[in-house]
Design a protein around this motif. Structure first.
Motif, mmCIF file in Angstrom:
data_model
loop_
_atom_site.group_PDB
_atom_site.id
_atom_site.type_symbol
_atom_site.label_atom_id
_atom_site.label_comp_id
_atom_site.label_asym_id
_atom_site.label_seq_id
_atom_site.Cartn_x
_atom_site.Cartn_y
_atom_site.Cartn_z
ATOM 1 N N HIS A 4 0.810 -1.218 0.000
ATOM 2 C CA HIS A 4 0.000 0.000 0.000
ATOM 3 C C HIS A 4 0.848 1.274 0.000
ATOM 4 N N THR A 5 1.859 1.357 0.851
ATOM 5 C CA THR A 5 2.696 2.546 0.924
ATOM 6 C C THR A 5 3.425 2.775 -0.388
ATOM 7 N N LYS A 6 3.913 1.710 -0.990
ATOM 8 C CA LYS A 6 4.603 1.844 -2.275
ATOM 9 C C LYS A 6 3.630 2.308 -3.362
ATOM 10 N N ASP A 7 2.392 1.824 -3.332
ATOM 11 C CA ASP A 7 1.393 2.254 -4.305
ATOM 12 C C ASP A 7 1.160 3.766 -4.206
ATOM 13 N N LYS A 8 1.081 4.272 -2.981
ATOM 14 C CA LYS A 8 0.884 5.715 -2.786
ATOM 15 C C LYS A 8 2.085 6.487 -3.328
ATOM 16 N N GLY A 9 3.284 6.002 -3.043
ATOM 17 C CA GLY A 9 4.485 6.655 -3.548
ATOM 18 C C GLY A 9 4.534 6.657 -5.068
ATOM 19 N N ASP A 10 4.162 5.538 -5.672
ATOM 20 C CA ASP A 10 4.138 5.451 -7.139
ATOM 21 C C ASP A 10 3.130 6.431 -7.731
ATOM 22 N N LEU A 11 1.961 6.551 -7.096
ATOM 23 C CA LEU A 11 0.949 7.499 -7.569
ATOM 24 C C LEU A 11 1.479 8.924 -7.465
ATOM 25 N N GLY A 12 2.141 9.252 -6.355
ATOM 26 C CA GLY A 12 2.716 10.589 -6.191
ATOM 27 C C GLY A 12 3.713 10.908 -7.291
ATOM 28 N N ILE A 13 4.560 9.947 -7.627
ATOM 29 C CA ILE A 13 5.553 10.163 -8.682
ATOM 30 C C ILE A 13 4.868 10.364 -10.033
ATOM 31 N N LEU A 14 3.867 9.557 -10.334
ATOM 32 C CA LEU A 14 3.142 9.721 -11.604
ATOM 33 C C LEU A 14 2.460 11.082 -11.698
ATOM 34 N N LYS A 15 1.815 11.503 -10.620
ATOM 35 C CA LYS A 15 1.138 12.813 -10.607
ATOM 36 C C LYS A 15 2.165 13.933 -10.781
ATOM 37 N N ALA A 16 3.318 13.803 -10.114
ATOM 38 C CA ALA A 16 4.374 14.806 -10.248
ATOM 39 C C ALA A 16 4.882 14.859 -11.689
ATOM 40 N N GLN A 17 5.082 13.699 -12.300
ATOM 41 C CA GLN A 17 5.575 13.665 -13.679
ATOM 42 C C GLN A 17 4.610 14.375 -14.627
ATOM 43 N N VAL A 18 3.321 14.129 -14.474
ATOM 44 C CA VAL A 18 2.335 14.782 -15.332
ATOM 45 C C VAL A 18 2.338 16.290 -15.098
ATOM 46 N N ASP A 19 2.326 16.705 -13.841
ATOM 47 C CA ASP A 19 2.305 18.129 -13.506
ATOM 48 C C ASP A 19 3.560 18.827 -14.040
ATOM 49 N N LEU A 20 4.711 18.208 -13.833
ATOM 50 C CA LEU A 20 5.958 18.808 -14.296
ATOM 51 C C LEU A 20 6.028 18.849 -15.821
ATOM 52 N N TYR A 21 5.531 17.808 -16.474
ATOM 53 C CA TYR A 21 5.482 17.803 -17.941
ATOM 54 C C TYR A 21 4.601 18.958 -18.437
ATOM 55 N N GLN A 22 3.467 19.167 -17.785
ATOM 56 C CA GLN A 22 2.572 20.269 -18.160
ATOM 57 C C GLN A 22 3.207 21.636 -17.902
ATOM 58 N N LEU A 63 -0.597 19.811 5.435
ATOM 59 C CA LEU A 63 0.309 18.760 4.974
ATOM 60 C C LEU A 63 1.581 18.883 5.799
ATOM 61 N N GLU A 64 1.932 17.821 6.494
ATOM 62 C CA GLU A 64 3.143 17.824 7.313
ATOM 63 C C GLU A 64 4.237 17.047 6.584
ATOM 64 N N ILE A 65 5.333 17.726 6.331
ATOM 65 C CA ILE A 65 6.443 17.106 5.608
ATOM 66 C C ILE A 65 7.664 17.107 6.519
ATOM 67 N N ARG A 66 8.113 15.935 6.882
ATOM 68 C CA ARG A 66 9.332 15.790 7.682
ATOM 69 C C ARG A 66 10.446 15.305 6.767
ATOM 70 N N PHE A 67 11.623 15.862 6.957
ATOM 71 C CA PHE A 67 12.751 15.505 6.110
ATOM 72 C C PHE A 67 13.456 14.276 6.663
ATOM 73 N N ARG A 68 12.723 13.169 6.656
ATOM 74 C CA ARG A 68 13.227 11.878 7.112
ATOM 75 C C ARG A 68 12.810 10.825 6.092
ATOM 76 N N SER A 69 13.596 9.791 6.006
ATOM 77 C CA SER A 69 13.300 8.681 5.124
ATOM 78 C C SER A 69 13.176 7.416 5.966
ATOM 79 N N ASN A 70 12.113 6.665 5.770
ATOM 80 C CA ASN A 70 11.909 5.407 6.497
ATOM 81 C C ASN A 70 12.073 4.231 5.533
ATOM 82 N N TYR A 71 12.661 3.170 6.044
ATOM 83 C CA TYR A 71 12.841 1.975 5.236
ATOM 84 C C TYR A 71 12.869 0.761 6.161
#
Length: 137
Positions: A4-22, A63-71
């Motif tokens: 599930h978390t990876k699916d959300k991340g993949d969707l975010g990347i796709l949305k960003a790619q479309v927005d940036l392309y536009q 929207l809360e954005i923390r500059f941390r990476s979890n793995y």
């Protein structure tokens, strides 16, 4: 079964790619998922490394954005601070607004809060509205 978390991340990347392309950017993808950035964008002779995050609105309308990476490892979930020297732009995709928000992470310390909804107490000072972060810095 989907992660599930990876699916959300993949969707975010796709949305960003479309927005940036536009917005007129050429989109470049790293050949590994272990790079410190998700995509590279290019426009007017300038390359920028972009880290994309999927964030839902919290109950306060922010929207809360923390500059941390979890793995995950065999020892459980690990967390480390993001190396801001390896990233030029942070992009946050919010599914409730279906928008991407952009900022330079070096301008902030350990986190950033972007407000989507007007505060209930009508506070006007010291608020970072998400709509002010729609363009790539």
């Amino acid at each position: 079964m989907n992660h599930h978390t990876k699916d959300k991340g993949d969707l975010g990347i796709l949305k960003a790619q479309v927005d940036l392309y536009q917005k007129g950017y050429m989109i470049l993808n790293p050949s590994t998922e272990h790079s410190p950035f998700d995509i590279v964008i290019y426009k007017d002779g300038v390359f920028k490394r972009v880290q994309v995050k999927y964030r839902e609105l919290n109950s306060k309308g922010t929207l809360e954005i923390r500059f941390r990476s979890n793995y995950s490892t065999s020892k459980g979930v690990q967390s480390k601070e993001v190396n801001k020297e390896e990233i030029d732009v942070y992009c946050v995709y919010c599914p409730q607004t279906d928008e991407c928000y952009y900022f330079d992470p070096k301008l902030f310390l350990k986190s950033l809060t972007l407000r989507v909804n007007v505060p209930k107490n009508n506070q006007k000072e010291h608020i970072r509205y998400a709509f002010d972060y729609r363009e790539v810095p």
